[in-house]
Design a protein around this motif. Structure first.
Motif, PDB file in Angstrom:
ATOM      1  N   UNK A 168      43.798  48.594  59.046  1.00 30.04           N
ATOM      2  CA  UNK A 168      43.624  47.293  59.703  1.00 30.04           C
ATOM      3  C   UNK A 168      44.864  46.885  60.481  1.00 30.04           C
ATOM      4  N   UNK A 169      46.047  47.063  59.893  1.00 29.18           N
ATOM      5  CA  UNK A 169      47.282  46.621  60.546  1.00 29.18           C
ATOM      6  C   UNK A 169      47.708  47.552  61.676  1.00 29.18           C
ATOM      7  N   UNK A 170      47.512  48.852  61.486  1.00 26.39           N
ATOM      8  CA  UNK A 170      47.857  49.772  62.579  1.00 26.39           C
ATOM      9  C   UNK A 170      46.895  49.613  63.751  1.00 26.39           C
ATOM     10  N   UNK A 171      45.649  49.259  63.459  1.00 22.07           N
ATOM     11  CA  UNK A 171      44.691  49.008  64.542  1.00 22.07           C
ATOM     12  C   UNK A 171      45.082  47.773  65.348  1.00 22.07           C
ATOM     13  N   UNK A 172      45.680  46.784  64.697  1.00 20.95           N
ATOM     14  CA  UNK A 172      46.137  45.591  65.410  1.00 20.95           C
ATOM     15  C   UNK A 172      47.213  45.961  66.428  1.00 20.95           C
ATOM     16  N   UNK A 173      48.054  46.928  66.076  1.00 15.54           N
ATOM     17  CA  UNK A 173      49.094  47.372  67.010  1.00 15.54           C
ATOM     18  C   UNK A 173      48.463  48.165  68.153  1.00 15.54           C
ATOM     19  N   UNK A 174      47.571  49.082  67.820  1.00  9.87           N
ATOM     20  CA  UNK A 174      46.970  49.950  68.839  1.00  9.87           C
ATOM     21  C   UNK A 174      46.090  49.179  69.819  1.00  9.87           C
ATOM     22  N   UNK A 175      45.527  48.047  69.366  1.00 12.03           N
ATOM     23  CA  UNK A 175      44.644  47.259  70.226  1.00 12.03           C
ATOM     24  C   UNK A 175      45.404  46.258  71.097  1.00 12.03           C
ATOM     25  N   UNK A 176      46.680  46.064  70.825  1.00 12.21           N
ATOM     26  CA  UNK A 176      47.479  45.086  71.571  1.00 12.21           C
ATOM     27  C   UNK A 176      47.825  45.630  72.962  1.00 12.21           C
ATOM     28  N   UNK A 177      47.981  44.695  73.914  1.00 13.96           N
ATOM     29  CA  UNK A 177      48.365  45.088  75.271  1.00 13.96           C
ATOM     30  C   UNK A 177      49.794  45.598  75.328  1.00 13.96           C
ATOM     31  N   UNK A 178      50.630  45.074  74.457  1.00 22.40           N
ATOM     32  CA  UNK A 178      52.023  45.518  74.404  1.00 22.40           C
ATOM     33  C   UNK A 178      52.084  46.907  73.759  1.00 22.40           C
ATOM     34  N   UNK A 179      52.820  47.821  74.401  1.00 22.59           N
ATOM     35  CA  UNK A 179      52.859  49.207  73.934  1.00 22.59           C
ATOM     36  C   UNK A 179      53.942  49.486  72.887  1.00 22.59           C
ATOM     37  N   UNK A 180      54.674  48.461  72.487  1.00 21.72           N
ATOM     38  CA  UNK A 180      55.726  48.657  71.496  1.00 21.72           C
ATOM     39  C   UNK A 180      55.153  49.257  70.210  1.00 21.72           C
ATOM     40  N   UNK A 181      55.663  50.422  69.824  1.00 22.62           N
ATOM     41  CA  UNK A 181      55.279  51.125  68.593  1.00 22.62           C
ATOM     42  C   UNK A 181      53.812  51.572  68.589  1.00 22.62           C
TER      43      UNK A 181
END
Length: 228
Positions: A168-181
């Motif tokens: 769930x948390x890694x998907x939040x990063x991958x779905x964000x427009x910001x490419x950080x991490x």
């Protein structure tokens, strides 16, 4: 017919507006002296409080920063002659004091991320999750820091083998427009899906990683895995 100028006698009979107003003001001041003093005292007190709060806030922020630096230095030194668990035990009270005394300060907010990492390295996933969850509220408006915290939550839940929460948390990063991490999040999602038995989703994440971030640090490893 021209209007005649007023004589000196007439001028002396007419009240001077400024003098009249000043007289009324003085009269009001005398009759309301105590009220004026009280109001003035309140205003001065409020000003003094504001100035004092700013000075204390600035001073406390500096103190909090200094304490965080000392705690991190103490932890780093402890790692030189011990393991992450022992080093963690040595600095627990240091960080507890920072959070108890300076909880609202920016230095303490950053310290929660640091302490979350330290807790995770020592295998204390629950404390790490508590720290990261608090930090997520603190830095929700700062994408780079937010992604660091989300990543921390993902790793902490993975440490507990709670893979759906971790995903769930890694998907939040991958779905964000910001490419950080983001490349790291895709890599972690791939192996998490595999660990959860979802091989196809894992393979899809590896392919997306190579497509979106062909030059990432994970590139060679992923290409080798995909080709194998």
């Amino acid at each position: 017919m021209a209007k005649r100028a007023a004589t000196r006698k007439q001028l002396l009979k007419e009240p001077d507006q400024f003098i009249t107003f000043s007289g009324k003001l003085i009269a009001f001041g005398r009759s309301n002296f105590k009220i004026i003093l009280i109001i003035t005292g309140i205003l001065l007190s409020l000003l003094l409080v504001l100035v004092t709060v700013r000075q204390i806030s600035h001073r406390n922020e500096n103190r909090a920063s200094a304490l965080v630096e000392q705690a991190v230095a103490k932890y780093s030194a402890a790692l030189q002659d011990s393991n992450p668990q022992t080093a963690y035990d040595r600095i627990k009270t240091d960080f507890a004091d920072i959070f108890d005394t300076y909880s609202s300060k920016n230095a303490a907010k950053v310290a929660r991320i640091i302490y979350g990492d330290i807790s995770y390295n020592a295998g204390d996933a629950d404390t790490a999750i508590t720290m990261y969850t608090h930090a997520l509220n603190d830095f929700s408006q700062f994408p780079a820091l937010k992604h660091i915290v989300l990543s921390g939550l993902g790793y902490a839940f993975a440490l507990k083998a709670e893979y759906p929460r971790s995903i769930q948390y890694f998907e939040m990063i991958s779905a964000d427009k910001d490419n950080t991490m983001k490349s790291g999040a895709l890599f972690n999602l791939a192996w998490l899906y595999e660990a959860a038995g979802e091989k196809e989703k894992g393979a899809s994440m590896y392919k997306q990683l190579l497509t979106d971030f062909p030059e990432s640090m994970y590139g060679d490893l992923v290409r080798e895995k995909v080709s194998g």
